[in-house]
Write a protein that holds these residues in place. Sequence first.
Motif, PDB file in Angstrom:
ATOM      1  N   THR A  10       0.828  -1.202   0.000  1.00 43.98           N
ATOM      2  CA  THR A  10       0.000   0.000   0.000  1.00 43.98           C
ATOM      3  C   THR A  10       0.870   1.263   0.000  1.00 43.98           C
ATOM      4  O   THR A  10       2.019   1.234   0.435  1.00 43.98           O
TER       5      THR A  10
ATOM      6  N   HIS B 128       0.585   3.707   1.997  1.00 45.10           N
ATOM      7  CA  HIS B 128       0.928   3.996   3.389  1.00 45.10           C
ATOM      8  C   HIS B 128       2.141   3.191   3.827  1.00 45.10           C
ATOM      9  O   HIS B 128       3.049   3.711   4.490  1.00 45.10           O
TER      10      HIS B 128
ATOM     11  N   MET C 239      -1.351  -2.074  12.669  1.00 45.35           N
ATOM     12  CA  MET C 239      -1.428  -0.646  12.331  1.00 45.35           C
ATOM     13  C   MET C 239      -1.111  -0.385  10.863  1.00 45.35           C
ATOM     14  O   MET C 239      -1.514   0.646  10.322  1.00 45.35           O
ATOM     15  N   PHE C 240      -0.337  -1.239  10.222  1.00 40.67           N
ATOM     16  CA  PHE C 240       0.062  -0.905   8.851  1.00 40.67           C
ATOM     17  C   PHE C 240      -0.317  -1.958   7.812  1.00 40.67           C
ATOM     18  O   PHE C 240      -0.165  -1.711   6.616  1.00 40.67           O
TER      19      PHE C 240
ATOM     20  N   PRO D 191      -3.679  -3.211   7.897  1.00 39.86           N
ATOM     21  CA  PRO D 191      -4.977  -3.314   8.570  1.00 39.86           C
ATOM     22  C   PRO D 191      -5.897  -4.317   7.873  1.00 39.86           C
ATOM     23  O   PRO D 191      -5.711  -4.636   6.698  1.00 39.86           O
TER      24      PRO D 191
ATOM     25  N   ARG E  86      -8.790  -4.132   6.686  1.00 32.75           N
ATOM     26  CA  ARG E  86      -9.519  -3.747   5.463  1.00 32.75           C
ATOM     27  C   ARG E  86      -8.660  -3.870   4.208  1.00 32.75           C
ATOM     28  O   ARG E  86      -9.193  -4.090   3.121  1.00 32.75           O
ATOM     29  N   ASP E  87      -7.342  -3.707   4.367  1.00 34.96           N
ATOM     30  CA  ASP E  87      -6.485  -3.902   3.193  1.00 34.96           C
ATOM     31  C   ASP E  87      -6.488  -5.369   2.764  1.00 34.96           C
ATOM     32  O   ASP E  87      -6.391  -5.683   1.581  1.00 34.96           O
TER      33      ASP E  87
ATOM     34  N   ALA F 246      -9.871  -6.072   1.019  1.00 33.53           N
ATOM     35  CA  ALA F 246      -9.927  -5.575  -0.359  1.00 33.53           C
ATOM     36  C   ALA F 246      -9.313  -6.605  -1.320  1.00 33.53           C
ATOM     37  O   ALA F 246      -9.813  -6.810  -2.426  1.00 33.53           O
TER      38      ALA F 246
ATOM     39  N   THR G 223      -4.348   5.198   6.822  1.00 33.87           N
ATOM     40  CA  THR G 223      -3.887   4.322   5.737  1.00 33.87           C
ATOM     41  C   THR G 223      -4.774   4.519   4.507  1.00 33.87           C
ATOM     42  O   THR G 223      -4.304   4.460   3.374  1.00 33.87           O
ATOM     43  N   GLU G 224      -6.046   4.765   4.741  1.00 37.70           N
ATOM     44  CA  GLU G 224      -7.012   4.879   3.650  1.00 37.70           C
ATOM     45  C   GLU G 224      -6.889   6.207   2.905  1.00 37.70           C
ATOM     46  O   GLU G 224      -7.186   6.281   1.713  1.00 37.70           O
TER      47      GLU G 224
ATOM     48  N   TRP H  97      -4.137   7.510   2.069  1.00 40.97           N
ATOM     49  CA  TRP H  97      -3.112   7.254   1.050  1.00 40.97           C
ATOM     50  C   TRP H  97      -3.626   6.305  -0.026  1.00 40.97           C
ATOM     51  O   TRP H  97      -3.380   6.501  -1.209  1.00 40.97           O
ATOM     52  N   LYS H  98      -4.368   5.293   0.404  1.00 46.56           N
ATOM     53  CA  LYS H  98      -4.843   4.303  -0.555  1.00 46.56           C
ATOM     54  C   LYS H  98      -5.829   4.931  -1.544  1.00 46.56           C
ATOM     55  O   LYS H  98      -5.795   4.658  -2.735  1.00 46.56           O
TER      56      LYS H  98
ATOM     57  N   MET I 209      -5.058   7.869  13.736  1.00 41.93           N
ATOM     58  CA  MET I 209      -4.120   6.767  14.004  1.00 41.93           C
ATOM     59  C   MET I 209      -3.488   6.858  15.395  1.00 41.93           C
ATOM     60  O   MET I 209      -3.014   5.865  15.922  1.00 41.93           O
TER      61      MET I 209
END
Lengths: 355, 355
Positions: free
Chosen positions: A175, A177, A300-301, A303, A305-306, A309, B224-225, B227-228, B300
Amino acid sequence: MAIDNPYYTSEFHGEYDLISIGPFDLEEGGSIPDLHLAVTTFGTLNEARDNAILVTTWYSGSHQIFRDVYIGPGHALDPDRWFIVVVNQIGNGLSTSPHNASGANAGIAMSRFPHVRIGDDVVAQEKLLREHFGIESPALVVGGSMGAQQTYEWMVRFPGKVRRAAPIAGTAQNTPHDFLYTQALIEAITSDPGFKDGEYSSNADVEAGLKRHAGIWAVMGFSTEFWKQELWRALDFGSREEFMAGFLEPYFTQMDPNDLLCMAWKWQRGDVARHTGGDLAEALGRNEAVTRIIPINEDMFFPVRDHEAELELTPHATIRVIDDLLGHLALFGVAPTYIGQVDQYLAELLSEKPL
Amino acid sequence: MAIDNPYYTSEFHGEYDLISIGPFDLEEGGSIPDLHLAVTTFGTLNEARDNAILVTTWYSGSHQIFRDVYIGPGHALDPDRWFIVVVNQIGNGLSTSPHNASGANAGIAMSRFPHVRIGDDVVAQEKLLREHFGIESPALVVGGSMGAQQTYEWMVRFPGKVRRAAPIAGTAQNTPHDFLYTQALIEAITSDPGFKDGEYSSNADVEAGLKRHAGIWAVMGFSTEFWKQELWRALDFGSREEFMAGFLEPYFTQMDPNDLLCMAWKWQRGDVARHTGGDLAEALGRNEAVTRIIPINEDMFFPVRDHEAELELTPHATIRVIDDLLGHLALFGVAPTYIGQVDQYLAELLSEKPL
């Protein structure tokens, strides 16, 4: 010129084999004259050669954490049933890496080490399994974090070969991020005047940078709640400062800066969509492995939801979420409730028939 | 010796007043010979002197973002009804700060600037309101991030005075995680050889450190989102790199390193439980203001659950969560849906009778 670093020895990582797979051309155009992979195996390969499990390693990690936490009788990764091969990633300090490049590899030591990609690791692993062990098709590929990146790369690059896959706490496409996070880690190291553009004479010269690198890991590697609930007490430290000075800082300061940077560069660019002109859906659509995507709820990095997806784009995949307040570094297996969840999800996967 | 920095002028921050509140002793034992607070006001104080709202500022911020985004006709902070006083925190570069300490304050310029605490800001603000404006009891104290720390400090230190309070995206007791985050920010700056232990001759000498500091903000300040989903496109940048180089890096590199460090040290130690021997419940139990605790759902480092934990301990408080993918830096008000939520929650609060 390669340098000595006592951390990258059997004293810290137990027994392992160094296996040469010969000259190795890299995706980015460089090459490694004689690529050695550091490998540990557990169990016995059966006659059908169909009980092999490949385990891949994460940033700053080696096979040893798998020996200590993940593999053994009673675990899903049970050597009584499976032949488990843990392959240390290129650049991790045990396999061919900037700090240890010598002999035929002397020309690529330290700052001259070429860029390595996740795809290079996976191609090297496939060759190792096939040529060295006679394994055509692993029953499972599993790894955490950068090991998950390698697992996804297997799924997309060798879809006919991987029968089951379990990426833990990592994504198929890094990602934005995480690119920025890794960039902050990189700059903590390279900004140290002792780094000298990669031509330091000892990792100790870069201690300040490596400590800052540890400090940024502290912020992102654990969850906010890990710190609030003082879960470091489980490791017998009396204060946050003692935990940093006694655990997280020495964990990283003993490592080689160029090796970490080699892995960080690779991490930043993990992306299976390189196989499909940038189309992630098309890339993940190639998957033929029965797959468990396994995020950690407090990561935290990477997450949840990633992971969700990518789940949407991955055929034959289901998701199981690990509940662990440690966040990403739950991977270390410190919480007593951690490994049981991993075992459950992997055992469930291993009990399922491949396609 | 104080240094010039054109960022801290009306060119960048619009009109403001510098108001001396005289010699000022600090909690940590140092003192400021002649403390100046940079102040902007909006609207008119009524005869009863009961329509005053105090707005406090965050790390790296000033009054100007409130003028641009939060205050005006149609907003909850409406100058037609309220007399709004925005007080820049000590060390922010407009109020007395390391880089601008001159005249009577010349002895505490740059690296000699004393440690300042959130409590010092609040004591100075109370004095300013009372002595300069004749305001005994603000109708509302509101601020975000470090401004929320100051708001909580008002609630606990002057419980009879604050009629309403709205801490946004900040906590009464700084969390261990936020201490570590802030420490990483501090070390990004102080590790720059150009910092010279705080005795640089220009912020430009510390540009590399300030850029690393911006890079760590990029990881934690947004979600994070953010950036995504490439939400930086809303600011008319064509790539992540352009957004960093054109927005986030220059935002911080124009600032003064010692000023940022003064605020960072203060942020790390924000804790209302200093009033009650470490008992947070007892401290927050002092609150007599009708209170809205307002976290941002994608924050965050001031996550919603940290606000909820303090909500449990705060009488007369309810919670309203701002929905914004920008994360903590939603405070900048870039998302068109942001300020409407703030206005709704503050208008609701302002419509309620104080105790």
